[in-house]
Design a protein around this motif. Structure first.
Motif, PDB file in Angstrom:
ATOM      1  N   CYS B  82      41.282 109.051 113.878  1.00 50.20           N
ATOM      2  CA  CYS B  82      42.358 109.125 112.879  1.00 50.20           C
ATOM      3  C   CYS B  82      42.518 107.753 112.250  1.00 50.20           C
ATOM      4  CB  CYS B  82      43.646 109.561 113.581  1.00 50.20           C
ATOM      5  SG  CYS B  82      45.144 109.320 112.630  1.00 50.20           S
ATOM      6  N   ALA B  83      42.263 107.660 110.960  1.00 53.67           N
ATOM      7  CA  ALA B  83      42.398 106.390 110.237  1.00 53.67           C
ATOM      8  C   ALA B  83      43.422 106.554 109.133  1.00 53.67           C
ATOM      9  CB  ALA B  83      41.056 105.968 109.652  1.00 53.67           C
ATOM     10  N   ALA B  84      44.401 105.700 109.116  1.00 56.06           N
ATOM     11  CA  ALA B  84      45.406 105.730 108.054  1.00 56.06           C
ATOM     12  C   ALA B  84      45.391 104.398 107.331  1.00 56.06           C
ATOM     13  CB  ALA B  84      46.784 106.000 108.638  1.00 56.06           C
ATOM     14  N   SER B  85      45.638 104.428 106.035  1.00 60.02           N
ATOM     15  CA  SER B  85      45.611 103.209 105.237  1.00 60.02           C
ATOM     16  C   SER B  85      47.021 102.776 104.882  1.00 60.02           C
ATOM     17  CB  SER B  85      44.803 103.424 103.964  1.00 60.02           C
ATOM     18  OG  SER B  85      45.343 104.501 103.223  1.00 60.02           O
ATOM     19  N   ILE B  86      47.158 101.494 104.608  1.00 61.88           N
ATOM     20  CA  ILE B  86      48.416 100.948 104.118  1.00 61.88           C
ATOM     21  C   ILE B  86      48.111 100.186 102.844  1.00 61.88           C
ATOM     22  CG2 ILE B  86      49.435 100.764 106.408  1.00 61.88           C
ATOM     23  CD1 ILE B  86      48.805  97.736 106.267  1.00 61.88           C
ATOM     24  N   GLY B  87      49.096 100.036 101.989  1.00 66.63           N
ATOM     25  CA  GLY B  87      48.822  99.273 100.778  1.00 66.63           C
ATOM     26  C   GLY B  87      50.044  99.056  99.930  1.00 66.63           C
ATOM     27  N   LYS B  88      49.952  98.039  99.091  1.00 67.65           N
ATOM     28  CA  LYS B  88      51.042  97.742  98.176  1.00 67.65           C
ATOM     29  C   LYS B  88      50.462  97.145  96.906  1.00 67.65           C
ATOM     30  CE  LYS B  88      54.763  94.525  97.325  1.00 67.65           C
ATOM     31  NZ  LYS B  88      54.908  93.081  97.410  1.00 67.65           N
ATOM     32  N   MET B  89      50.908  97.671  95.759  1.00 74.17           N
ATOM     33  CA  MET B  89      50.517  97.086  94.486  1.00 74.17           C
ATOM     34  C   MET B  89      51.618  96.164  94.014  1.00 74.17           C
ATOM     35  SD  MET B  89      48.940 100.335  92.472  1.00 74.17           S
ATOM     36  CE  MET B  89      48.600  99.369  91.021  1.00 74.17           C
ATOM     37  N   ASN B  90      51.237  95.102  93.324  1.00 75.46           N
ATOM     38  CA  ASN B  90      52.231  94.257  92.688  1.00 75.46           C
ATOM     39  C   ASN B  90      52.690  94.945  91.408  1.00 75.46           C
ATOM     40  OD1 ASN B  90      51.974  92.188  94.617  1.00 75.46           O
ATOM     41  ND2 ASN B  90      50.108  91.505  93.601  1.00 75.46           N
ATOM     42  N   ARG B  91      53.961  95.243  91.307  1.00 73.66           N
ATOM     43  CA  ARG B  91      54.463  95.982  90.158  1.00 73.66           C
ATOM     44  C   ARG B  91      54.458  95.105  88.907  1.00 73.66           C
ATOM     45  NH1 ARG B  91      59.346  99.963  91.201  1.00 73.66           N
ATOM     46  NH2 ARG B  91      58.570 100.566  89.161  1.00 73.66           N
ATOM     47  N   GLY B  92      54.090  95.682  87.795  1.00 73.21           N
ATOM     48  CA  GLY B  92      54.059  94.962  86.535  1.00 73.21           C
ATOM     49  C   GLY B  92      53.911  95.943  85.405  1.00 73.21           C
ATOM     50  N   THR B  93      53.787  95.439  84.223  1.00 74.70           N
ATOM     51  CA  THR B  93      53.723  96.329  83.066  1.00 74.70           C
ATOM     52  C   THR B  93      52.491  97.207  83.099  1.00 74.70           C
ATOM     53  OG1 THR B  93      52.649  94.567  81.822  1.00 74.70           O
ATOM     54  CG2 THR B  93      55.042  94.788  81.599  1.00 74.70           C
ATOM     55  N   ASP B  94      51.437  96.741  83.766  1.00 70.47           N
ATOM     56  CA  ASP B  94      50.209  97.528  83.805  1.00 70.47           C
ATOM     57  C   ASP B  94      50.154  98.459  85.005  1.00 70.47           C
ATOM     58  OD1 ASP B  94      49.312  96.315  81.530  1.00 70.47           O
ATOM     59  OD2 ASP B  94      48.305  94.704  82.615  1.00 70.47           O
ATOM     60  N   ASN B  95      51.087  98.278  85.926  1.00 68.03           N
ATOM     61  CA  ASN B  95      51.052  99.072  87.142  1.00 68.03           C
ATOM     62  C   ASN B  95      52.203 100.064  87.161  1.00 68.03           C
ATOM     63  OD1 ASN B  95      48.889  97.563  87.973  1.00 68.03           O
ATOM     64  ND2 ASN B  95      50.135  96.146  89.171  1.00 68.03           N
ATOM     65  N   ASN B  96      51.895 101.276  87.440  1.00 70.96           N
ATOM     66  CA  ASN B  96      52.928 102.301  87.504  1.00 70.96           C
ATOM     67  C   ASN B  96      52.833 103.033  88.833  1.00 70.96           C
ATOM     68  OD1 ASN B  96      55.025 103.918  86.746  1.00 70.96           O
ATOM     69  ND2 ASN B  96      53.756 105.350  85.598  1.00 70.96           N
ATOM     70  N   GLY B  97      52.770 102.261  89.885  1.00 71.95           N
ATOM     71  CA  GLY B  97      52.657 102.844  91.212  1.00 71.95           C
ATOM     72  C   GLY B  97      51.217 102.942  91.646  1.00 71.95           C
ATOM     73  N   GLY B  98      51.015 102.906  92.936  1.00 72.59           N
ATOM     74  CA  GLY B  98      49.661 102.955  93.461  1.00 72.59           C
ATOM     75  C   GLY B  98      49.500 104.036  94.488  1.00 72.59           C
ATOM     76  N   SER B  99      48.283 104.299  94.815  1.00 73.75           N
ATOM     77  CA  SER B  99      48.002 105.270  95.849  1.00 73.75           C
ATOM     78  C   SER B  99      46.786 104.803  96.618  1.00 73.75           C
ATOM     79  CB  SER B  99      47.739 106.643  95.242  1.00 73.75           C
ATOM     80  OG  SER B  99      47.568 107.597  96.267  1.00 73.75           O
ATOM     81  N   ASN B 100      46.727 105.159  97.869  1.00 75.41           N
ATOM     82  CA  ASN B 100      45.626 104.701  98.689  1.00 75.41           C
ATOM     83  C   ASN B 100      45.239 105.762  99.698  1.00 75.41           C
ATOM     84  OD1 ASN B 100      48.372 103.471  99.644  1.00 75.41           O
ATOM     85  ND2 ASN B 100      47.181 103.796 101.484  1.00 75.41           N
ATOM     86  N   GLY B 101      44.004 105.673 100.158  1.00 71.69           N
ATOM     87  CA  GLY B 101      43.562 106.639 101.144  1.00 71.69           C
ATOM     88  C   GLY B 101      42.228 106.263 101.723  1.00 71.69           C
ATOM     89  N   VAL B 102      41.823 106.980 102.754  1.00 72.56           N
ATOM     90  CA  VAL B 102      40.485 106.836 103.292  1.00 72.56           C
ATOM     91  C   VAL B 102      39.515 107.327 102.226  1.00 72.56           C
ATOM     92  CG1 VAL B 102      38.937 107.482 105.144  1.00 72.56           C
ATOM     93  CG2 VAL B 102      41.367 107.190 105.594  1.00 72.56           C
ATOM     94  N   ASN B 103      38.490 106.560 101.954  1.00 70.46           N
ATOM     95  CA  ASN B 103      37.717 106.764 100.732  1.00 70.46           C
ATOM     96  C   ASN B 103      36.282 107.186 100.969  1.00 70.46           C
ATOM     97  OD1 ASN B 103      35.669 105.107  98.792  1.00 70.46           O
ATOM     98  ND2 ASN B 103      37.282 106.133  97.671  1.00 70.46           N
ATOM     99  N   THR B 104      35.815 108.085 100.120  1.00 68.30           N
ATOM    100  CA  THR B 104      34.395 108.394 100.077  1.00 68.30           C
ATOM    101  C   THR B 104      33.856 108.397  98.655  1.00 68.30           C
ATOM    102  OG1 THR B 104      34.845 110.766  99.951  1.00 68.30           O
ATOM    103  CG2 THR B 104      34.422 109.860 102.129  1.00 68.30           C
ATOM    104  N   SER B 105      34.714 108.199  97.681  1.00 69.36           N
ATOM    105  CA  SER B 105      34.325 108.445  96.295  1.00 69.36           C
ATOM    106  C   SER B 105      33.336 107.418  95.746  1.00 69.36           C
ATOM    107  CB  SER B 105      35.569 108.456  95.399  1.00 69.36           C
ATOM    108  OG  SER B 105      36.188 107.190  95.420  1.00 69.36           O
ATOM    109  N   ASP B 106      33.194 106.280  96.428  1.00 72.96           N
ATOM    110  CA  ASP B 106      32.286 105.251  95.931  1.00 72.96           C
ATOM    111  C   ASP B 106      30.948 105.253  96.652  1.00 72.96           C
ATOM    112  OD1 ASP B 106      33.941 103.901  93.902  1.00 72.96           O
ATOM    113  OD2 ASP B 106      35.233 103.558  95.615  1.00 72.96           O
ATOM    114  N   GLY B 107      30.621 106.354  97.277  1.00 72.52           N
ATOM    115  CA  GLY B 107      29.333 106.456  97.929  1.00 72.52           C
ATOM    116  C   GLY B 107      29.305 105.874  99.326  1.00 72.52           C
TER     117      GLY B 107
END
Lengths: 128, 143
Positions: B82-107
């Motif tokens: 069981c692997a869980a991720s944590i994360g935080k984006m720095n809020r700014g005009t270009d950022n409207n919230g973030g999301s994170n997860g265990v990843n496979t989409s980049d190969g």
């Protein structure tokens, strides 16, 4: 002073469910029981869902697209536990809780429910 | 009956890797080894990525934008943990919230006995994004 103890079961002397451990700094203690995950699971949430590995999982139910319920073997004392998640999806939601189960939901970037291949979750809280 | 036990290592008497612990309700037991976190890490994922603090982590890899691989010091017994991720984006005009997860989409294989990979996106733009706080934690069976 023993450097290694072989034992099958640990229980608190004052209260069976309360044991403390000195923290890394050597000055404060933390709770052994509260620091332990009471359930964890990794399962494949696509097609016929299947558990890859788990601890204290009684059952796993496919509640619909992107929605899953994990039931516990040994229940929690309340539904106020924490459940960190990790999916290979944009949204990995701790969706609902009861003393006997936790419901998880995975979503795509548009917020719609979607089935995913890796669903991981753990539970921290008080065992019944 | 000892109220304080000073010891460096616990091992199961019957099975070295299995010790029961009485739960909070005093009526059931849980398992010490299964309940312990086997890996955790907190990194700065922007610029030259850097580990702030970690446990059982030997190295970190900046796979590409918003995607990070964490390699264990002591490997897991299988890739079913069981692997869980944590994360935080720095809020700014270009950022409207973030999301994170265990990843496979980049190969990358998201979970292996030796490592696991997490990824972060900007929800508003749907694009990969580096984040100031990234990391994760693992539960499962040590090798």
């Amino acid at each position: 002073m023993a450097s290694k103890v072989e034992v099958d079961e640990l229980a608190g002397a004052g209260s069976a469910g309360v044991m403390t451990v000195v923290g890394e700094g050597g000055s404060t203690t933390t709770s052994l029981q509260q620091g332990l995950a009471k359930m964890w699971i990794q399962f494949n949430g696509e097609s016929t869902i299947s558990t890859q590995d788990s601890f204290n999982r009684g059952g796993l139910t496919d509640d619909g697209t992107g929605l899953y319920t994990v039931t516990f073997t040994n229940n929690m004392s309340n539904d106020d536990f924490a459940a960190p998640t990790g999916f290979n999806a944009v949204g990995a939601q701790f969706y609902a809780a009861s003393t006997s189960s936790v419901q998880l939901r995975s979503t795509n970037s548009g917020g719609s429910a979607v089935d995913v291949t890796i669903v991981s979750a753990a539970v921290f809280g008080d065992l019944a | 009956m000892a109220s304080i036990l000073k010891v460096n290592t616990f091992t199961g008497a019957s099975t070295a890797g299995s010790i029961a612990v009485t739960g909070e309700g005093n009526s059931t037991t849980t398992n010490l080894q299964q309940g312990l976190c086997k890996h955790w890490i907190n990194i700065n994922g922007t610029g030259t990525i850097a580990t702030r603090d970690s446990f059982n982590n030997s190295s970190i890899t900046d796979v590409n934008t918003g995607t990070y691989k964490f390699t264990f010091s002591n490997n897991m017994a299988n890739d079913d943990f069981c692997a869980a991720s944590i994360g935080k984006m720095n809020r700014g005009t270009d950022n409207n919230g973030g999301s994170n997860g265990v990843n496979t989409s980049d190969g990358e294989d998201a979970v292996n006995t030796t490592d696991f990979t997490v990824a972060y996106i900007n929800v508003a733009s749907q694009s990969d994004v580096d984040v100031g706080y990234a990391g994760g934690h693992v539960r499962g069976d040590l090798a």
